[in-house]
Each structure stands twice: as structure tokens, then as C-alpha cells.
Design a protein around this motif. Structure first.
Motif, mmCIF file in Angstrom:
data_model
loop_
_atom_site.group_PDB
_atom_site.id
_atom_site.type_symbol
_atom_site.label_atom_id
_atom_site.label_comp_id
_atom_site.label_asym_id
_atom_site.label_seq_id
_atom_site.Cartn_x
_atom_site.Cartn_y
_atom_site.Cartn_z
ATOM 1 N N ALA A 1 4.770 6.848 6.163
ATOM 2 C CA ALA A 1 4.447 5.456 5.849
ATOM 3 C C ALA A 1 4.078 5.311 4.375
ATOM 4 O O ALA A 1 4.511 4.366 3.704
ATOM 5 C CB ALA A 1 3.314 4.961 6.744
ATOM 6 N N ILE A 2 3.315 6.256 3.853
ATOM 7 C CA ILE A 2 2.952 6.197 2.430
ATOM 8 C C ILE A 2 4.216 6.311 1.563
ATOM 9 O O ILE A 2 4.352 5.608 0.556
ATOM 10 C CB ILE A 2 1.919 7.298 2.093
ATOM 11 C CG1 ILE A 2 0.572 6.941 2.740
ATOM 12 C CG2 ILE A 2 1.768 7.462 0.587
ATOM 13 C CD1 ILE A 2 -0.482 8.032 2.641
ATOM 14 N N ALA B 1 5.788 2.984 1.612
ATOM 15 C CA ALA B 1 5.019 2.050 0.777
ATOM 16 C C ALA B 1 5.322 2.304 -0.697
ATOM 17 O O ALA B 1 5.509 1.364 -1.475
ATOM 18 C CB ALA B 1 3.525 2.209 1.045
ATOM 19 N N ALA C 1 4.363 -0.826 5.070
ATOM 20 C CA ALA C 1 4.269 0.443 5.784
ATOM 21 C C ALA C 1 3.031 0.507 6.657
ATOM 22 O O ALA C 1 1.947 0.100 6.245
ATOM 23 C CB ALA C 1 4.245 1.592 4.781
ATOM 24 N N CYS C 2 3.222 0.995 7.879
ATOM 25 C CA CYS C 2 2.133 1.045 8.847
ATOM 26 C C CYS C 2 2.135 2.388 9.550
ATOM 27 O O CYS C 2 3.162 3.056 9.649
ATOM 28 C CB CYS C 2 2.319 -0.021 9.918
ATOM 29 S SG CYS C 2 2.625 -1.648 9.232
ATOM 30 N N ALA D 1 -3.604 7.005 -0.304
ATOM 31 C CA ALA D 1 -3.177 5.606 -0.447
ATOM 32 C C ALA D 1 -4.225 4.787 -1.199
ATOM 33 O O ALA D 1 -3.890 3.867 -1.946
ATOM 34 C CB ALA D 1 -2.891 5.003 0.920
ATOM 35 N N LEU E 1 -1.010 -0.215 2.793
ATOM 36 C CA LEU E 1 -0.796 0.612 3.985
ATOM 37 C C LEU E 1 -1.636 0.016 5.105
ATOM 38 O O LEU E 1 -2.816 -0.278 4.903
ATOM 39 C CB LEU E 1 -1.246 2.055 3.706
ATOM 40 C CG LEU E 1 -1.215 3.024 4.879
ATOM 41 C CD1 LEU E 1 0.226 3.373 5.247
ATOM 42 C CD2 LEU E 1 -1.987 4.296 4.555
ATOM 43 N N PRO F 1 -5.052 0.325 1.436
ATOM 44 C CA PRO F 1 -4.991 0.571 2.872
ATOM 45 C C PRO F 1 -5.923 -0.399 3.603
ATOM 46 O O PRO F 1 -7.014 -0.693 3.112
ATOM 47 C CB PRO F 1 -5.499 2.008 3.032
ATOM 48 C CG PRO F 1 -5.513 2.591 1.678
ATOM 49 C CD PRO F 1 -5.638 1.457 0.709
#
Lengths: 340, 661
Positions: free
Chosen positions: B341-342, B345, B351-352, B370, B377, B441
Motif C-alpha cells: 500500500a505504501i 501511495a 492506498a489502504c 508513511a 495511507l 496515515p
């Protein structure tokens, strides 16, 4: 494109004499040769000496956390397959703390170019043994010598059903550039094991092949479609022999003009021979000062085609989208069982 | 039902007729293999379609199939339906017990393992005046032995009082009878028992069978061979109630009349004719909130996740939503879930990652990355009982301090919490908005209760949802961009691969506040620590103020010495329904928090208006600890339960009354 276009404005801070300097230069050359513009390239790294590499490349870069470069690179490439994604990692980052991500990016065959800098030591934490240090290796964290069995990276790559494996040596820039370019051309997870010297904590770790006088006798550069010939006088060749008792195949050295000399086929799907080639001369990597009878293979050992994860996953999305009615949130909610 | 006198409607009146109630709690319990979750869900969905508010509580063991007929294998599904439904109910008014073990567990509650335990209203899962429908075919000696009974008469042994109206039904025999001509094997026939019970309950609630049959057809759409036998059994169950005129009153629920659905929609809208409604589970609502946010923001939705109870349904839902262009990756581990996800992003996506407590622990270092790299995030933590593996299928609010502080270094991130199954949608959407607009995040807290529970959801249109403006980068920075450049709010600009002229290197190392490159300068580090802190604090400017909830039914207040107007209940997350009901009963105010870090700007102003503040949580006092740190001059009392179950409204009420000094 010119190699200079890929140089960032950052002062390169590898130790003087470190093998990473040469790989950095080779990377800039290879990227110029490949010719993909800097804004389409992302270089992802974890933590360690080699993971500083993104800072010296004038592309998009992300110097992340220890061991996770592979997972982060997977996210970049899968979400944006149009990008060219490189991963810079070391034997600690990639094979110890990041081992899980490493085998899974290879298993999934994510289209990444993975440079695995193998100096068989933890440099940035000042000299502890790594998963590739030979058994018996004396370091700060193994003052009486290690008692554990090391990895051979190639074996791990093949075990994870890898589609591309090359091995190169820091001091041999031309071969390194060739391997890096081939890695980019290969669609899928390409692992280039760069044998690098750590001048401070593990000096001479690859001297068996790095020393000029010994290199041609102790190593062979494999090229697809060419005969496997090596030696200072190009007088030796490699052939395969089956043990009549055990039926185990093994490689042997024969005169260069022997008709049994093998022609390298990097595209062969069956990994049996690639494994034998990749394991040649690895005795010294398994145990300190063990004698090595066969030359260490350099160059592109394996390069086979297979569907890539990033492509497959994006194609599946397109396929499902093409066959479904709802493409927006409002269309999606309209499909719900609902009442007013 | 919210207070005890209502339950007297079930006082043993043996003349069958119909009675009207506003709301009621039904519990289905049986063996893990008896299909109780399906049965309960079907009942709840039909109730919702008939215009009732619902709140459900699936309550099942961690084992997929514990040994059949044993106490450990009891699976239950509870639903409260009607009007002003805030929770899934403290205790059931109607219970279906499919076997001896289920009968024991629902009668004794948490005391089911005590050798001499008898019915005790404090622990029992049903009321003293409940209707208890029991499969008499499942009370053989063998069944009783498996469920660790010591005598042949389970009702007597359990000490079930006479006020409980026991309705014995030979469910198994009747199901076999219904399907005797179906040609099905015995095992398949027995799997239909739950539909007989469901039919009987439909009769009890006077529900329309046409809709029930339609719903059943929908549920079994993928297994058409099962539609006919299950329909037959269900209709037979209904007719059984009808024809035998069981000595039970039928229950007619009064339909909602613009009742307060505040907990079901973030804007506090009332049920109205122009809106459409559906029933939705919290995890699905969460997934759909992400989908809506991605579309609104013009971003691709990316989920990196790893299977973990009770969060996995988010992964399931998003993996199925390729039609919405969602990229959902089942990663090799929790760390890879957040790290992919990062990566997404970094490459410019929304992104999750979704997980539960143990996964949040594993993701800590990457969330720190993050924070440091200042990337958007969304981390969804569906809390479960902990620590370690803990109680994987049970609910708890014990990850709050981990979400707030569980990272190395000075590592501030936004923490918000959903407070109903339906508003998981709103807060998932809000999490995305905050992350994308503030390059940070955001940790969204839900829990088992919200995730698996279902509630009535007013289906929004995308156009009515708040605008999302993802952070971008000004054109004039082309060629001069670096990742430390910030806007006036202190939020760094977002450029990502593919954008020509913005090439840069992002890092988890400390960066120079001006140049964005690696820096170990002491003053610079302090400056950057404060910049990241300030970035989170300024988000308080764009979140709504805290609103206190005043008791809605002042007229029904019982005379009490309690100076309720001086008392404030405080909670956060999934307990809102319970606290709402408790506040109503106590006649005191409620301040329920959805925004935890940063807190709403008026938090101090609200809290300082009350003489007595009771912070109620399903942990040992994590939010109370946090509030004390923020407001050291304010006194906070605590009410805590840590049993893996939602609050019981009655216990909160009793505590607040009793401990009044």
C-alpha cells in the motif's frame, strides 16, 4: 540517453574502495542504455549500504525500511505497471529480514529489476555475519565463527520458481551493465546478484574471482547461445556428466575443443542445468576456505518467459470491468437489494 | 427492548392473539454447523426491508467447526429490530435454541461452564419473560451428555423460571417430514432445520411470506437446487405456527415513523421517502466507503491486505470489486500488506490496508515510514479481543493506545473511529479524505461488533458526499521540487513517479526541512518533528465540532435523585448505540467521539460544562488515559468491561446510578 542524466546531485557516500561505487556507475550506464526517461523510473530500496543507491540516481526513488523494499516495489509496480521499477537490496536486507518478500516477489513474478548486493556481511551496522556468510565466518557477532548454514541466493531464486537470475562482479563493469540491461528486458522478477567487496568489514570476500590473475581461471561468463568456455587461454569448457550409480548429473571441466562442451541456453524452462551452473564454485560460499573445483558462473544464467503478476492482475481487472454493468459508485449501489 | 417493564408483554398469557411492540430482540443459537448466521441474517434483512431499524450481533466461536453438539461449538446471531434501535440488545426476548448446548449457553450466559449454574437474569442471554423455542429432538441423552448436562431434564437442571415461555418444537422430525418426498439424503435434510425455525419466527412476527421466499431465492441464487427444499421447510415452519396456533402471541412490530436514524447516517438525516435503504455489515460499509472516496478523489483504490479475523471481509469485498477498478492484493504477510500500500501511495494511488490488532502491531514500523515519508495511507484496524491472538472473533476497544502511540519515535498519525455498522461507510470515506488532503496515515478504528453486525443504511449518492481534494503540487515547482516543500497548512506537496520534472528521493530517514535530502542536523530534526506534529494538529481545523447528545425521551424518565444534567457519558467508536440508550435511560448527556487524534477543537469547552464525566469503554480505560493526558485539570471517571462482548446498557445504567456520590 547519457549516463550523466541518471546521476543525482548527491555526493556518493559509499566508503572509498567499496564495490557499490562500481555498481552505481554500471546502473547509470545501464539505465542510459535502456533509455527510459528518468520520470518513468522508480528505484526502491530497503536499508543497508546498497539501499543508499536511490539517492545517487536521478530518477524517482524511495529509501524505505529494512527488508521491505520488495513489498513496496511490488506495490509500485502492481499499481503502476507502466513504470520501470528497480529494487536495491543487500544480502541482509533481502535474504534475512526481507526474505519473505524476496521469495514472494519472485514467486509472483512481479516485473521488477532486483539488484542483490552480496558482500556476505552487514556493513552499515559495522560487521556482523549475514545469511550468505560462509560457515565458520568470524565476525563481531560470531567471534568463534558461525555454526549456521548459509543461503546460496541463486538456489533461493530457483526454489521460488524464479524466471531470471544473473550474477555479476563489482569490478567487471561491462558484464554488470549487460546483466542489468538483460534484467530490464526480461519481463518478470529479475534478480541480479552483484558480488561486491566490503572494503572495511569483509575485504577480499570475492578475491577468489575478483583478483585479475585468478578471475579467468575461477569464473566463467555465460552468454546465451555461446559455448561454455573459460580459462586464461580459453582452453577449458564445461560439460555435463551423469553419475552411472546415482544418476545425479554434475558438471565437469573438459578441454575447450571437446565436443561435449555445452552451449548455454538461458531460455530453457527446465531449471536443472541452470541450478548446476549457478551452484558451481559455491563451496567457498558455504564454508570458509573450502576448495572450489568449478568456476563460478557469471552473466545471465536463467532468463525464461512467464506471465507477470502486475500484468495478470491488471488484465483481470480490465476483463471483469468489460463484462460488468456497474463501473461507478452510484451504479454499484443501484445493484443492492433496497427499498424506499 | 430498552427497559424492563416492556418485557412484561410476554408474561404468560396463553391466549393467542397479536400484540404490538416498538422493538424486540431475537437470538438464534445452535451448533456451528446449524446455519445460525445465515438464518439470523435472513431474518434481519427481511425485517430491514419491512422498514424496521436493525442492529445485529453475530456471536460465534473462533473454531470453524468445533466438535458437534458441544458447548464450545455454539454459534449465535442476535438482532434487535423495531424503532429507536441503538444496539443489538442486552438480552433476547425471543430465543431459538437448536440443540442442548445452545440451550445451556443462552440460559447461563458466561456462566455456562460453572458446574452448578442456574438461570440468573444477570448472566442469562434472555429475559425472565422471554419466549424460548427449543428443538426437542435435539435433547436426547447423547445430546445432553455432549453438552455436559447431569440430569435427563435440561429445563429443570438449568433452573429456567416458569415465567419463560418454553415452546417445544420437534424441529428435526418436522423437517424430515417436510422433505420426506424430496429424495434428499438425511444429512442434507438435517441442514434445512434452520429454515423450519426461521419460518416459525416469521410466523411469530407475522412477516409476509412472499418477501421471505423471494429473499431465500436470492440467498440461494448460486445453489438453485437448494431453493425448493429450503422454501418448503420454511413455509412448513410458518404453517406449523399458523395451524397449530401455538400458545404464543404473535408479535406485530410497529413500523418506523421517521424515527431517529442518526447513528445510521453521518449527516443525521431522518428516514425519508426520497432515500433508499439497505442493510449493510460494517466491513462491507467500510469497503464501500473506500470505493466512494477513490471515485470522488479521482484516484485508483489500492488495498494491500492479509487475511485476519475479523477484518478479512474488507479484503473479500474489495477483491470482488474489480468492476470498480479496485486493485486488491492479498500479500504474503501483514507487513507486505501495508508496504504494498505504501508503494502504491508513493506511486500516487489512494492506498489502504486492512487488519486487526495483531496485524496493526506488525505494521507499526511501516506506518512510521508513511508518517516520515508523509504519504497518504488509510489503515483500517478492525479491533478484536487481545493481546496476542486473544479472542479473534470477539469485540474489544483495546487497540486505541496502540493506534495513537504504538510506533517508534515521535510518530503522530490521525486516528478516527466509526460508531455504527452503517457509519463505517462515512468514516472510511472520511479517513481517505483526511489522508489524501493532508499527506498522512489515518488509522480508522472499527471492531468485531461493527464489522460483523448489520444496520440499516441510507444509500448515499456520490454527488452528496463531501468533496475530496487530494494534495497536489503547483506547476511552478516543476524542476525545483523536493519532498520537503509544504503548503501554508504545513502539508507537503505530492508528486509521484510518472510526473516529469518532479523526480525526487523520498526517505524513511530524517530529511532536511528545506532540501528534502538526508539530514542528521540536530536543530533540523527538532524542526521536522514539530512540523509533522503541527501537520496533524492543524487537521482539527477541518473536522466537525463535537456535538453532545441530549436525552431523547425525557418524558419517560423515572424519578431519580440523580442530577443527570450534570453528568456526561463519554465514549468512542462502536459503543455509541449502547451509550446512547444508556444516556436516554439515565437522562444524562452523551459526548461520543469519532475523531480521536486530533480531537475536535471544542472538546475542552464541552467537557468543562459537566460536574461528572464517566468514560465508558470496552478496555481498561485507554481513552480515559488519553483524555487525562490532554486535559489534566478535568476529572474523568471510568466504566469498563473487557469480556469480548458489547456493553449491556443495563450495566452502564446501574454503574452510573450506583457510583453517584
Amino acid at each position: 540517453m547519457e549516463a550523466s542524466q541518471f546521476k543525482s546531485d548527491q555526493y556518493v557516500r559509499f566508503c572509498p574502495g567499496c564495490g557499490d561505487h562500481a555498481i552505481c556507475m554500471a546502473l547509470q550506464k545501464a539505465m542510459a542504455q535502456i533509455g527510459i526517461p528518468t520520470h518513468q523510473v522508480a528505484v526502491i530500496s530497503g536499508i543497508g549500504c546498497s539501499s543508499r543507491m536511490p539517492h545517487y540516481l536521478n530518477t524517482y526513488g524511495f529509501n524505505t525500511i529494512h527488508g521491505r523494499g520488495g513489498a513496496i516495489a511490488t506495490g509500485v509496480k502492481t499499481s503502476h505497471p507502466e513504470l520501470t521499477v528497480w529494487q536495491m537490496s543487500g544480502d541482509g536486507d533481502c535474504l534475512a529480514i526481507g526474505g519473505n518478500h524476496f521469495i514472494h516477489e519472485i514467486r509472483r513474478n512481479v516485473d521488477l529489476n532486483i539488484c542483490l548486493f552480496n558482500n556476505r556481511i552487514y556493513g552499515l551496522t559495522k560487521g556482523q555475519y549475514s545469511p550468505t556468510s560462509p560457515k565458520g565466518f568470524v565476525s563481531k557477532s560470531s567471534p568463534f565463527g558461525t555454526v549456521e548454514r548459509p543461503f546460496i541466493p541463486a538456489e533461493l531464486v530457483l526454489g521460488a520458481r524464479g524466471t531470471f537470475f544473473a550474477r555479476t562482479l563489482d569490478v567487471d563493469v561491462p558484464t554488470t551493465v549487460d546483466c542489468l540491461v538483460a534484467a530490464q528486458q526480461h519481463k518478470g522478477a529479475s534478480v541480479v546478484e552483484c558480488l561486491v567487496n566490503c572494503v572495511i568489514f569483509n575485504n577480499g570476500t570475492h578475491s577468489w574471482i575478483a583478483d585479475r590473475e585468478q578471475r579467468e581461471e575461477h569464473s566463467i561468463i555465460l552468454r546465451h547461445g555461446e559455448k561454455m568456455i573459460f580459462g586464461k587461454n580459453k582452453d577449458k569448457g564445461l560439460a555435463v556428466e551423469i553419475d552411472p550409480q546415482t544418476f545425479v548429473p554434475r558438471l565437469i571441466v573438459v578441454p575447450a575443443d571437446d565436443e561435449r562442451v555445452l552451449v548455454h541456453d538461458a531460455h530453457q524452462q527446465d531449471p536443472t542445468l541452470h541450478r548446476l551452473l549457478a551452484l558451481m564454485g559455491q563451496e567457498r560460499n558455504l564454508e570458509v576456505n573450502a576448495p572450489s573445483l568449478l568456476p563460478i558462473a557469471l552473466g545471465v544464467i536463467r532468463d525464461v518467459e512467464a506471465e507477470t503478476y502486475d500484468q495478470a492482475v491488471n488484465e483481470q481487472i480490465q476483463k471483469v470491468r468489460a463484462s460488468s454493468q456497474a463501473h461507478t459508485f452510484d451504479e454499484l449501489t443501484a445493484t443492492l437489494d433496497q427499498w424506499s | 427492548m430498552h427497559n424492563s417493564e416492556k418485557s412484561s408483554i410476554f408474561a404468560a398469557n396463553l391466549i393467542p392473539n397479536t400484540i404490538k411492540v416498538k422493538n424486540i430482540v431475537v437470538r438464534f443459537c445452535g451448533d456451528s454447523g446449524d446455519g445460525m448466521q445465515l438464518t439470523g441474517n435472513m431474518f434481519a434483512q427481511l425485517a430491514a426491508e419491512m422498514g424496521h431499524e436493525i442492529s445485529t450481533l453475530p456471536d460465534f466461536p473462533a473454531e470453524i467447526r468445533a466438535p458437534q453438539g458441544t458447548l464450545g461449538g455454539v454459534s449465535a446471531f442476535q438482532v434487535e429490530l423495531g424503532q429507536e434501535v441503538y444496539t443489538s440488545g442486552d438480552k433476547a426476548d425471543v430465543v431459538v435454541a437448536m440443540n442442548a448446548a445452545a440451550l445451556k449457553v443462552c440460559t447461563l450466559g458466561s456462566h455456562f461452564n460453572h458446574p452448578q449454574a442456574h438461570f440468573d437474569e444477570e448472566f442469562s442471554l434472555f429475559h425472565r419473560h422471554a419466549i424460548l423455542i427449543v428443538d426437542t429432538d435435539s435433547l436426547t441423552d447423547k445430546d445432553l451428555e455432549k453438552a455436559q448436562y447431569h440430569t435427563p431434564n435440561p429445563f429443570e437442571e438449568l433452573g429456567i423460571p416458569e415465567s419463560v415461555q418454553i415452546v417445544p418444537v420437534a424441529l428435526t422430525t418436522l423437517t424430515k417430514e417436510a422433505l420426506k418426498d424430496s429424495g434428499m439424503d438425511n444429512k442434507s435434510v438435517l441442514k434445512c432445520r434452520n429454515m423450519f425455525a426461521l419460518g416459525l419466527i416469521y410466523w411469530l412476527f407475522d412477516e409476509p411470506m412472499e418477501k421471505a421466499i423471494h429473499l431465500l431465492e436470492e440467498k440461494f441464487k448460486k445453489k438453485p437446487a437448494l431453493v425448493a427444499p429450503n422454501t418448503k421447510v420454511m413455509v412448513d415452519g410458518y404453517n406449523y405456527g399458523q395451524n397449530l396456533a401455538l400458545n404464543v402471541q404473535q408479535v406485530h412490530l410497529e413500523p418506523s415513523e421517521g424515527s431517529d436514524l442518526r447513528q445510521n447516517s453521518a449527516d443525521g438525516s431522518k428516514l425519508n421517502a426520497e432515500s433508499s435503504y439497505t442493510s449493510i455489515a460494517g466491513n462491507k460499509a467500510t469497503a464501500w466507503g473506500l470505493i466512494a472516496a477513490a471515485e470522488k478523489a479521482g484516484k485508483r483504490l489500492f488495498l494491500g491486505s492479509y487475511p485476519i479475523t475479523p477484518a478479512t471481509d474488507i479484503l473479500h469485498e474489495l477483491a470482488a470489486r474489480k468492476d470498480m477498478n479496485v486493485m486488491a492484493i492479498q500479500a504474503e504477510d501483514e507487513i507486505a500488506g501495508v508496504c504494498t500500500a505504501i508503494g502504491a501511495a508513493f506511486a500516487g494511488d489512494l492506498a489502504c490496508t486492512s487488519t486487526s490488532g495483531p496485524g496493526l502491531s506488525l505494521k507499526s514500523e511501516a506506518i512510521g515510514l508513511a508518517v516520515m515519508a508523509e504519504l497518504p495511507l488509510v489503515v483500517i484496524d478492525v479491533q478484536r479481543g487481545g493481546p496476542s491472538t486473544g479472542l479473534p472473533t470477539k469485540t474489544e476497544q483495546t487497540d486505541l493506545l496502540q493506534a495513537l502511540y504504538g510506533r517508534n519515535g515521535e510518530c503522530p498519525a490521525v486516528v478516527i473511529a466509526a460508531s455504527s455498522s452503517a457509519n463505517c461507510f462515512d468514516y472510511a470515506y472520511e479517513a481517505c479524505k483526511i489522508a489524501l488532503e493532508n499527506m498522512t496515515p489515518v488509522i480508522l478504528m472499527t471492531d468485531t461488533y461493527l464489522a460483523n453486525g448489520t444496520a440499516l443504511w441510507r444509500i448515499p449518492k456520490l454527488a452528496e458526499l463531501p468533496e475530496i481534494h487530494p494534495q497536489g503540487v503547483p506547476e511552478e515547482l516543476k524542476g525545483q521540487y523536493n519532498p520537503a516543500l509544504r503548503d501554508a497548512r504545513g502539508v507537503r506537496y505530492w508528486a509521484y513517479p510518472g510526473m516529469e520534472g518532479y523526480e525526487h528521493r523520498n526517505i524513511g530517514l530524517e530529511r532536511d526541512a528545506e532540501k528534502g535530502t538526508i539530514s542528521t542536523n540536530p536543530e533540523n530534526h527538532e524542526q521536522m518533528v514539530l512540523a509533522r506534529k503541527h501537520k496533524i494538529e492543524q487537521i482539527a481545523n477541518s473536522i466537525p465540532n463535537l456535538q453532545t447528545l441530549k436525552p431523547s425521551n425525557l418524558q419517560t424518565l423515572k424519578p431519580s435523585n440523580l442530577q443527570t444534567s450534570d453528568t456526561l457519558l463519554v465514549g468512542w467508536g462502536s459503543t455509541e448505540g449502547h451509550l446512547h440508550a444508556a444516556a436516554n435511560e439515565l437522562g444524562c448527556d452523551l459526548a461520543h467521539f469519532n475523531y480521536i487524534c486530533p480531537l475536535p477543537k471544542n472538546t475542552r469547552e464541552i467537557l468543562s460544562q459537566y460536574k461528572r464525566i464517566v468514560v465508558c469503554e470496552l478496555n481498561t480505560g485507554q481513552f480515559a488515559t488519553y483524555l487525562r493526558a490532554q486535559f489534566p485539570d478535568i476529572k474523568f471517571e471510568q466504566y469498563n468491561e473487557i469480556q469480548g462482548q458489547p456493553f449491556a446498557v443495563e450495566r452502564i445504567v446501574n454503574f452510573v446510578k450506583k457510583s453517584e456520590c
